[in-house]
Design a protein around this motif. Structure first.
Motif, PDB file in Angstrom:
ATOM      1  N   LEU A 177       0.838  -1.145  -0.052  1.00  0.00           N
ATOM      2  CA  LEU A 177       0.006  -0.172  -0.098  1.00  0.00           C
ATOM      3  C   LEU A 177       0.989   1.274   0.055  1.00  0.00           C
ATOM      4  CD1 LEU A 177      -3.103  -0.927   2.359  1.00  0.00           C
ATOM      5  CD2 LEU A 177      -2.882  -0.931  -0.118  1.00  0.00           C
ATOM      6  N   VAL A 178       2.014   1.179   0.705  1.00  0.00           N
ATOM      7  CA  VAL A 178       2.853   2.446   0.575  1.00  0.00           C
ATOM      8  C   VAL A 178       3.532   2.689  -0.608  1.00  0.00           C
ATOM      9  CG1 VAL A 178       5.102   3.350   1.549  1.00  0.00           C
ATOM     10  CG2 VAL A 178       3.475   2.277   3.340  1.00  0.00           C
ATOM     11  N   ARG A 179       3.713   1.640  -1.265  1.00  0.00           N
ATOM     12  CA  ARG A 179       4.293   1.868  -2.893  1.00  0.00           C
ATOM     13  C   ARG A 179       3.193   2.521  -3.661  1.00  0.00           C
ATOM     14  NH1 ARG A 179       7.660  -1.603  -0.355  1.00  0.00           N
ATOM     15  NH2 ARG A 179       9.727  -1.804  -1.147  1.00  0.00           N
ATOM     16  N   GLU A 180       2.034   1.767  -3.631  1.00  0.00           N
ATOM     17  CA  GLU A 180       0.854   2.017  -4.175  1.00  0.00           C
ATOM     18  C   GLU A 180       0.640   3.725  -3.988  1.00  0.00           C
ATOM     19  OE1 GLU A 180      -2.171   2.138  -7.431  1.00  0.00           O
ATOM     20  OE2 GLU A 180      -0.243   1.168  -7.051  1.00  0.00           O
ATOM     21  N   ASP A 194     -17.470   9.085   3.121  1.00  0.00           N
ATOM     22  CA  ASP A 194     -17.692   8.268   1.929  1.00  0.00           C
ATOM     23  C   ASP A 194     -16.555   8.407   1.050  1.00  0.00           C
ATOM     24  OD1 ASP A 194     -20.057   7.227   3.221  1.00  0.00           O
ATOM     25  OD2 ASP A 194     -21.070   8.753   2.041  1.00  0.00           O
ATOM     26  N   PHE A 195     -16.127   9.673   0.822  1.00  0.00           N
ATOM     27  CA  PHE A 195     -14.855  10.044   0.024  1.00  0.00           C
ATOM     28  C   PHE A 195     -13.627   9.054   0.317  1.00  0.00           C
ATOM     29  CE2 PHE A 195     -11.383  12.849  -1.045  1.00  0.00           C
ATOM     30  CZ  PHE A 195     -11.632  13.021  -2.207  1.00  0.00           C
ATOM     31  N   ALA A 196     -13.456   9.234   1.631  1.00  0.00           N
ATOM     32  CA  ALA A 196     -12.256   8.289   2.146  1.00  0.00           C
ATOM     33  C   ALA A 196     -12.242   6.898   1.898  1.00  0.00           C
ATOM     34  CB  ALA A 196     -11.927   8.636   3.492  1.00  0.00           C
ATOM     35  N   LEU A 197     -13.555   6.552   1.972  1.00  0.00           N
ATOM     36  CA  LEU A 197     -13.762   4.802   1.871  1.00  0.00           C
ATOM     37  C   LEU A 197     -13.442   4.721   0.291  1.00  0.00           C
ATOM     38  CD1 LEU A 197     -14.548   2.001   2.623  1.00  0.00           C
ATOM     39  CD2 LEU A 197     -17.073   3.053   2.450  1.00  0.00           C
ATOM     40  N   GLN A 198     -14.263   5.292  -0.611  1.00  0.00           N
ATOM     41  CA  GLN A 198     -14.078   5.300  -2.008  1.00  0.00           C
ATOM     42  C   GLN A 198     -12.628   5.380  -2.488  1.00  0.00           C
ATOM     43  OE1 GLN A 198     -16.499   8.711  -3.531  1.00  0.00           O
ATOM     44  NE2 GLN A 198     -18.304   7.647  -2.873  1.00  0.00           N
ATOM     45  N   ALA A 199     -11.905   6.310  -1.803  1.00  0.00           N
ATOM     46  CA  ALA A 199     -10.334   6.268  -2.173  1.00  0.00           C
ATOM     47  C   ALA A 199      -9.621   4.910  -1.892  1.00  0.00           C
ATOM     48  CB  ALA A 199      -9.659   7.515  -1.471  1.00  0.00           C
ATOM     49  N   VAL A 200     -10.007   4.399  -0.799  1.00  0.00           N
ATOM     50  CA  VAL A 200      -9.342   3.017  -0.234  1.00  0.00           C
ATOM     51  C   VAL A 200     -10.008   2.089  -1.057  1.00  0.00           C
ATOM     52  CG1 VAL A 200      -9.207   1.307   1.525  1.00  0.00           C
ATOM     53  CG2 VAL A 200      -8.965   3.761   2.189  1.00  0.00           C
ATOM     54  N   GLN A 201     -11.132   2.019  -1.491  1.00  0.00           N
ATOM     55  CA  GLN A 201     -11.825   0.894  -2.567  1.00  0.00           C
ATOM     56  C   GLN A 201     -10.860   1.113  -3.910  1.00  0.00           C
ATOM     57  OE1 GLN A 201     -15.806   1.995  -1.955  1.00  0.00           O
ATOM     58  NE2 GLN A 201     -16.276   0.364  -0.561  1.00  0.00           N
ATOM     59  N   SER A 202     -10.960   2.163  -4.479  1.00  0.00           N
ATOM     60  CA  SER A 202     -10.274   2.304  -5.609  1.00  0.00           C
ATOM     61  C   SER A 202      -8.929   1.776  -5.515  1.00  0.00           C
ATOM     62  CB  SER A 202     -10.286   4.050  -5.957  1.00  0.00           C
ATOM     63  OG  SER A 202      -9.397   4.252  -7.061  1.00  0.00           O
ATOM     64  N   LEU A 203      -8.163   2.087  -4.387  1.00  0.00           N
ATOM     65  CA  LEU A 203      -6.772   1.557  -4.275  1.00  0.00           C
ATOM     66  C   LEU A 203      -6.579   0.061  -4.426  1.00  0.00           C
ATOM     67  CD1 LEU A 203      -3.765   2.651  -3.786  1.00  0.00           C
ATOM     68  CD2 LEU A 203      -4.427   1.988  -1.283  1.00  0.00           C
TER      69      LEU A 203
END
Length: 377
Positions: free
Chosen positions: A222-225, A258-267
């Protein structure tokens, strides 16, 4: 390596059979696994490695006052006299510094390179050992010189001794006992308790494997991504044009959550990017390894990877020393062949495209690979 053929190293089992019957399951004792041991470091050469700052080493002594541990670098004057019983010197990553140790490690490449870690050599005076313990990874214990008595057993009680600088089991119960002579080998799965004691002066090679924790892989990937995405200037910013006035200012806005959750899901949904980050991490050189830039030389006679180089691949990428390269078509097959065999001959060089040759030359200049000598006329 022919993984379906019987192998002396594995007591007449094929690598396929060994992995199915023993890997992660049960121990295996092999008498004369290697009748002709490769040239490994002598005692004095091992002591010289232990004295280096770029080599990980440990000195373990058991005295009347209990167990003592000292980390390297360990100059010769820091080591006890050879005649003193009960001490052990452990030198990690010998395969990075000695060609014979590197060749020995290659015999175990029926296990994926992503799991293969290093070759450690331990020197012990009479009665030397590190106490009963267990490892969280698979290990092959190959006797190089002298004799060592191994007692092994299932791990019934993992509690450790208090106040000791080593992870020594407080309650060790042996089920089997074996004395290994030069060329003999003992395989142990993870979490099998074992205690090895030298009978006279002895040297033992340990072939160990990487067993990363899930949290370690998660953090590294995750750090690299995230670092890769931080360079994206088009990444969306949080906006809330419909945010109403609030009488509870300390309350977290649902839209921001919701914005933060979408960012994690996108990753997490970008599977290929995560695989790329994983390959970069697993192909990173061992800690303390560095390469000296040099002239590329003439690669037309073939080339071989430096023994310190880590090279892996997946369906879409080739990974070398922590870097990822997209690969497809004939060049991808060529690079995968290099990763599997760790060398390419002159015929393979001739088949490489101009782009592949340019990349290989760059790796040679970086010190990651070296030219092969011309074949004798």
């Amino acid at each position: 390596m022919q993984i379906s053929r019987p192998h002396t190293l594995l007591g007449g089992l094929s690598p396929e059979t060994f992995m199915r019957r023993h890997w992660h399951k049960r121990p295996l004792l092999v008498r004369q696994a290697l009748r002709h041991l490769p040239e490994l470091p002598t005692r004095d050469q091992l002591f010289a490695l232990a004295a280096r700052e770029d080599v990980e080493s440990r000195l373990i002594r058991r005295t009347e006052r209990g167990w003592q541990l000292r980390h390297g670098a360990l100059p010769r004057r820091a080591l006890p006299p050879l005649s003193r019983p009960g001490w052990t010197l452990l030198v990690q990553g010998v395969d990075l510094h000695h060609e014979g140790a590197h060749r020995l490690l290659q015999a175990f490449r029926f296990v994926p390179d992503a799991r293969l870690d290093d070759l450690m050599i331990s020197y012990a005076s009479d009665g030397g050992g590190v106490g009963p313990h267990f490892d969280s990874y698979d290990v092959f214990l190959l006797q190089v010189h002298g004799r060592r008595r191994w007692r092994i057993g299932r791990l019934d009680d993992g509690r450790l001794l208090d106040g000791v600088p080593l992870k020594i089991l407080a309650h060790f119960r042996a089920e089997e006992e074996h004395v290994l002579e030069p060329g003999d080998m003992l395989y142990l799965p993870p979490r099998w308790a074992h205690d090895g004691v030298a009978e006279g002066e002895c040297m033992t090679a340990s072939i160990g494997f990487r067993a990363p924790r899930r949290e370690e892989l998660l953090r590294e990937v995750l750090v690299r991504e995230l670092e890769a995405r931080e360079a994206d200037e088009d990444s969306p910013l949080y906006r809330d044009p419909r945010q109403a006035a609030t009488a509870t200012p300390a309350r977290m806005p649902q839209a921001l959550q919701d914005f933060a959750l979408q960012a994690v899901q996108s990753l997490l949904q970008d599977r290929r990017a995560l695989q790329c980050a994983l390959g970069e991490y697993l192909s990173e050189p061992k800690r303390g390894v560095w390469f000296e830039p040099c002239e590329a030389g003439d690669l037309s006679h073939g080339l071989r990877l430096d023994r310190r180089t880590r090279m892996l691949y997946d369906t879409h990428h080739v990974f070398i020393n922590g870097e990822a390269f997209r690969a497809a078509g004939p060049d991808a097959r060529l690079m995968r062949r290099l990763a599997d065999r760790r060398e390419l001959d002159a015929a393979a060089w001739r088949l490489a495209s101009d782009a592949a040759r340019e990349l290989l030359l760059q790796w040679a200049e970086d010190g990651w690979l070296h030219p092969l000598a011309p074949a004798p006329a």
